[in-house]
Design a protein around this motif. Structure first.
Motif, PDB file in Angstrom:
ATOM      1  N   ALA A 458     -52.181 -16.649  11.363  1.00  0.00           N
ATOM      2  CA  ALA A 458     -51.425 -15.397  11.212  1.00  0.00           C
ATOM      3  C   ALA A 458     -51.903 -14.653   9.976  1.00  0.00           C
ATOM      4  O   ALA A 458     -52.406 -15.263   9.024  1.00  0.00           O
ATOM      5  N   TYR A 459     -51.804 -13.297  10.003  1.00  0.00           N
ATOM      6  CA  TYR A 459     -52.173 -12.497   8.823  1.00  0.00           C
ATOM      7  C   TYR A 459     -51.406 -11.187   8.830  1.00  0.00           C
ATOM      8  O   TYR A 459     -50.806 -10.808   9.844  1.00  0.00           O
ATOM      9  N   GLU A 460     -51.413 -10.495   7.701  1.00  0.00           N
ATOM     10  CA  GLU A 460     -50.768  -9.184   7.574  1.00  0.00           C
ATOM     11  C   GLU A 460     -51.832  -8.100   7.746  1.00  0.00           C
ATOM     12  O   GLU A 460     -52.789  -8.036   6.964  1.00  0.00           O
ATOM     13  N   PRO A 461     -51.719  -7.215   8.745  1.00  0.00           N
ATOM     14  CA  PRO A 461     -52.760  -6.185   8.941  1.00  0.00           C
ATOM     15  C   PRO A 461     -52.647  -5.066   7.905  1.00  0.00           C
ATOM     16  O   PRO A 461     -51.561  -4.788   7.388  1.00  0.00           O
ATOM     17  N   ASP A 462     -53.782  -4.408   7.609  1.00  0.00           N
ATOM     18  CA  ASP A 462     -53.780  -3.243   6.703  1.00  0.00           C
ATOM     19  C   ASP A 462     -53.130  -2.052   7.401  1.00  0.00           C
ATOM     20  O   ASP A 462     -53.080  -1.979   8.636  1.00  0.00           O
ATOM     21  N   GLN A 463     -52.686  -1.087   6.581  1.00  0.00           N
ATOM     22  CA  GLN A 463     -52.082   0.133   7.129  1.00  0.00           C
ATOM     23  C   GLN A 463     -53.077   0.885   8.015  1.00  0.00           C
ATOM     24  O   GLN A 463     -52.701   1.473   9.028  1.00  0.00           O
ATOM     25  N   ASP A 464     -54.380   0.835   7.634  1.00  0.00           N
ATOM     26  CA  ASP A 464     -55.417   1.538   8.422  1.00  0.00           C
ATOM     27  C   ASP A 464     -55.435   1.025   9.862  1.00  0.00           C
ATOM     28  O   ASP A 464     -55.573   1.799  10.817  1.00  0.00           O
ATOM     29  N   ILE A 466     -52.967  -0.419  11.506  1.00  0.00           N
ATOM     30  CA  ILE A 466     -51.726   0.007  12.190  1.00  0.00           C
ATOM     31  C   ILE A 466     -51.870   1.468  12.639  1.00  0.00           C
ATOM     32  O   ILE A 466     -51.479   1.836  13.747  1.00  0.00           O
ATOM     33  N   ASP A 467     -52.495   2.291  11.768  1.00  0.00           N
ATOM     34  CA  ASP A 467     -52.701   3.711  12.125  1.00  0.00           C
ATOM     35  C   ASP A 467     -53.630   3.836  13.327  1.00  0.00           C
ATOM     36  O   ASP A 467     -53.407   4.660  14.216  1.00  0.00           O
ATOM     37  N   MET A 468     -54.703   3.012  13.324  1.00  0.00           N
ATOM     38  CA  MET A 468     -55.660   3.070  14.446  1.00  0.00           C
ATOM     39  C   MET A 468     -54.993   2.670  15.758  1.00  0.00           C
ATOM     40  O   MET A 468     -55.309   3.194  16.821  1.00  0.00           O
ATOM     41  N   LEU A 469     -54.062   1.715  15.693  1.00  0.00           N
ATOM     42  CA  LEU A 469     -53.362   1.294  16.914  1.00  0.00           C
ATOM     43  C   LEU A 469     -52.376   2.349  17.392  1.00  0.00           C
ATOM     44  O   LEU A 469     -51.972   2.350  18.561  1.00  0.00           O
ATOM     45  N   GLY A 470     -51.972   3.240  16.470  1.00  0.00           N
ATOM     46  CA  GLY A 470     -51.049   4.309  16.857  1.00  0.00           C
ATOM     47  C   GLY A 470     -49.652   3.805  17.130  1.00  0.00           C
ATOM     48  O   GLY A 470     -48.980   4.285  18.042  1.00  0.00           O
ATOM     49  N   VAL A 471     -49.201   2.810  16.343  1.00  0.00           N
ATOM     50  CA  VAL A 471     -47.839   2.281  16.540  1.00  0.00           C
ATOM     51  C   VAL A 471     -46.978   2.583  15.320  1.00  0.00           C
ATOM     52  O   VAL A 471     -47.488   2.749  14.205  1.00  0.00           O
ATOM     53  N   ASP A 472     -45.705   2.627  15.538  1.00  0.00           N
ATOM     54  CA  ASP A 472     -44.745   2.891  14.470  1.00  0.00           C
ATOM     55  C   ASP A 472     -44.572   1.614  13.636  1.00  0.00           C
ATOM     56  O   ASP A 472     -44.225   0.564  14.177  1.00  0.00           O
ATOM     57  N   PRO A 473     -44.807   1.690  12.285  1.00  0.00           N
ATOM     58  CA  PRO A 473     -44.674   0.484  11.452  1.00  0.00           C
ATOM     59  C   PRO A 473     -43.308  -0.196  11.574  1.00  0.00           C
ATOM     60  O   PRO A 473     -43.209  -1.421  11.479  1.00  0.00           O
ATOM     61  N   ILE A 474     -42.252   0.595  11.825  1.00  0.00           N
ATOM     62  CA  ILE A 474     -40.899   0.005  11.948  1.00  0.00           C
ATOM     63  C   ILE A 474     -40.834  -0.881  13.200  1.00  0.00           C
ATOM     64  O   ILE A 474     -40.238  -1.953  13.190  1.00  0.00           O
ATOM     65  N   GLU A 475     -41.509  -0.412  14.291  1.00  0.00           N
ATOM     66  CA  GLU A 475     -41.497  -1.175  15.555  1.00  0.00           C
ATOM     67  C   GLU A 475     -42.131  -2.550  15.402  1.00  0.00           C
ATOM     68  O   GLU A 475     -41.767  -3.495  16.097  1.00  0.00           O
ATOM     69  N   VAL A 551     -56.541  -7.469  17.131  1.00  0.00           N
ATOM     70  CA  VAL A 551     -56.527  -6.003  17.086  1.00  0.00           C
ATOM     71  C   VAL A 551     -57.933  -5.458  17.365  1.00  0.00           C
ATOM     72  O   VAL A 551     -58.110  -4.488  18.104  1.00  0.00           O
ATOM     73  N   ASP A 552     -58.962  -6.123  16.785  1.00  0.00           N
ATOM     74  CA  ASP A 552     -60.355  -5.659  16.972  1.00  0.00           C
ATOM     75  C   ASP A 552     -60.725  -5.593  18.447  1.00  0.00           C
ATOM     76  O   ASP A 552     -61.356  -4.624  18.893  1.00  0.00           O
ATOM     77  N   GLU A 553     -60.355  -6.631  19.204  1.00  0.00           N
ATOM     78  CA  GLU A 553     -60.704  -6.669  20.636  1.00  0.00           C
ATOM     79  C   GLU A 553     -60.027  -5.531  21.393  1.00  0.00           C
ATOM     80  O   GLU A 553     -60.640  -4.863  22.221  1.00  0.00           O
TER      81      GLU A 553
END
Length: 558
Positions: A458-464, A466-475, A551-553
């Protein structure tokens, strides 16, 4: 067990009268629906145990049955067979003299064992039936694992310079070291679950690469002088013209590797420094033709079942080459592959042979293309038709005609997403009102690599990210992200195996109106999402949060 002999197992059990016809038909149905062999389905049911089935096999084939493996096989006995020959046919010698040899076989139904080994050893061959798992154990006990074999063989043949020989290509292809080398490469590919094997000659090197889970891995390069004999050997196995090196050729190899039947599709291509050859591995034991095993959401699975059970209409599966479209269609067809349904398929080429389905191989050389094949199908009284690929207007028109006259047509198409299939058909020249009338559903799909479960972290993803995935950080506040560190199990890649991402566009009146009005793809897509379609990206997020992929895949393929 006995994966390639389901019909024979059926006849054998039916003749034994140990099961009623109804029981046997029900187990056969289980075999067809799950991809298990009929023998395994019978054993799992508990109606006949494994030992009894093996005894029955021995009686049926008139062979001896050995319930308990020998504690020790003398070296002078098992060395009667070369390790590569024993592994190729899945056999271990237990008795031998000057004129005869007795072999334990993991597949006693394989007639090639007696024919080929009799010819090789010039001895009478007797088969003895034993539990296939025990035969495998004995094989490792006698011949060891194969890991170092390729290096050993390369060391052995490095002293021979095949460039300097005056022999022709056919003679080189039949040299024992070359035969052994090609067999070992194929065995390693099967063991590593490779989907393709590439043989690539360059000016100063000969490269061999395996595609595993969608990525290419290179093996230690063999000497450049092996390029011609190795490629000639493959052409001999595929019944291709060895002398012809100026034009591409296609062929097929059917062989037994590590005791199981494997199909290899062969394609040659003339290049600047010799012929490049690619083998597509079609290993039935690796592909599971079962909707339940295709990592779809329950909603998508149920919708596909409804689509293939409809009385008429077209169902299209779309995606790039190698995204598993044919596997999905086969799995869908197996849902309806019953005695009361006639199923015809046209394929280029036939990838997997399925009991109970009439499969036709496209042959462009004699003018048998998809359109001509489809026309002939309509005179064969089918219920369901599969078209390998809709490539032109003529095939599309006949598919529509077939669906409007009471047939279910399943087909593949190359587009980026499911709404794009409609635009593609219109671009081909199909009238929008015909598409609206006949199309029932489009499934878009991609294959992504799965994280290796042994080294998943497990790891914590960077904000970049999360932005690329286009998801709401709260979700995603409570969601876990994973990656594979790399371990021995996944050869350091962090990935092992693949799974599908799916988006299913189900037709309804609103979408049909938009199609008739020639609405662009984007409008169709927005309307489909409004009406509940989960996109490939949405399905990718589901796979990320399930810990199945990275996420990369998902960013790479959606």
């Amino acid at each position: 067990m006995f994966e390639d002999h389901n019909n024979t197992v059926y006849e054998m059990v039916e003749a034994s009268k140990l099961l009623s016809k109804a029981q046997l038909d029900e187990l056969n149905e289980t075999h067809l629906n799950t991809g298990k062999s009929l023998a395994d389905a019978i054993i799992d049911s508990g109606l006949i145990d494994k030992q009894k089935l093996l005894e029955m096999t021995a009686d049926y084939l008139n062979y001896e049955f050995m319930p308990i493996p020998p504690a020790n096989i003398p070296e002078n006995i098992y060395k009667q067979l070369r390790p590569n020959l024993a592994r190729t046919y899945g056999v271990v010698p237990i008795k031998a003299d000057d004129t005869s040899i007795s072999l334990l076989a993991r597949d006693p139904f394989n007639n090639a064992i007696i024919d080929d080994i009799t010819f090789t050893l010039n001895k009478d061959v007797t088969i003895v039936v034993m539990d296939p798992a025990q035969v495998d154990s004995l094989m490792i006990q006698c011949y060891g694992e194969e890991d170092s074999s390729i290096d050993d063989l390369l060391a052995e043949i490095s002293g021979v310079n095949f460039d300097d020989t005056n022999e022709d290509a056919a003679a080189l292809a039949n040299e024992t070291p070359i035969i052994r080398f090609v067999n070992l490469i194929l065995q390693q590919a099967i063991r590593d679950k490779a989907s393709d094997i590439h043989f690539e000659p360059f000016e100063d090197q000969f490269r061999i690469r395996y595609r595993i889970d969608g990525a290419l891995y290179e093996m230690a390069p063999p000497p450049k002088s092996l390029a011609l004999p190795v490629i000639s050997r493959i052409k001999v196995l595929a019944n291709l013209n060895i002398a012809e090196q100026r034009i591409p050729q296609d062929g097929r190899i059917k062989m037994t590797i590590s005791g199981r039947p494997v199909d290899l599709r062969v394609s040659t291509l003339p290049t600047q420094f010799g012929e490049s050859v690619v083998l597509r591995v079609l290993d039935k034991s690796v592909v599971n033709l079962d909707l339940e095993k295709l990592s779809m959401s329950d909603e998508v699975k149920e919708s596909i079942r409804k689509l293939v059970k409809m009385p008429n209409g077209i169902f299209i599966v779309t995606g790039p080459t190698g995204s598993g479209k044919t596997t999905t269609l086969y799995s869908a067809l197996r849902e309806v592959n019953t005695v009361d349904i006639k199923i015809l398929t046209s394929e280029d080429p036939v990838e997997y042979e399925i009991d109970g389905i009439m499969q036709v191989q496209i042959n462009h050389q004699v003018g048998l293309d998809f359109a001509r094949c489809l026309r002939a199908f309509l005179r064969q009284d089918p219920d369901k038709i599969m078209v390998g690929e809709i490539r032109d207007l003529e095939t599309a028109q006949i598919a529509v005609q077939a669906s409007l006259t009471g047939h279910v047509v399943l087909a593949t198409l190359h587009t980026n997403d499911s709404p794009g299939a409609v635009t593609r058909l219109i671009d081909m020249g199909l009238e929008p009102f015909l598409i609206a009338a006949s199309l029932e559903g489009v499934l878009g799909q991609r294959l992504v690599r799965k994280i290796c479960t042994t080294c998943r972290t497990a790891y914590e993803p960077d904000q970049d990210i999360i932005d690329m995935l286009g998801v709401d950080p709260i979700e995603i506040a409570d969601k876990q992200f994973y990656f594979g560190k790399g371990c021995a199990e996944c050869s350091g890649s962090g990935y092992k195996g693949r799974q599908g991402l799916f988006e299913l566009l189900m037709m309804n009146d609103s979408l049909r109106d938009l199609i008739t009005a020639r609405a662009p793809t984007l409008v169709l897509k927005q309307k489909a999402i409004e009406m509940g379609m989960r996109t490939l990206r949405d399905d990718g997020l589901r796979a990320i949060f399930d810990g199945a992929t990275t996420v990369d895949e998902v960013l790479k393929y959606t």
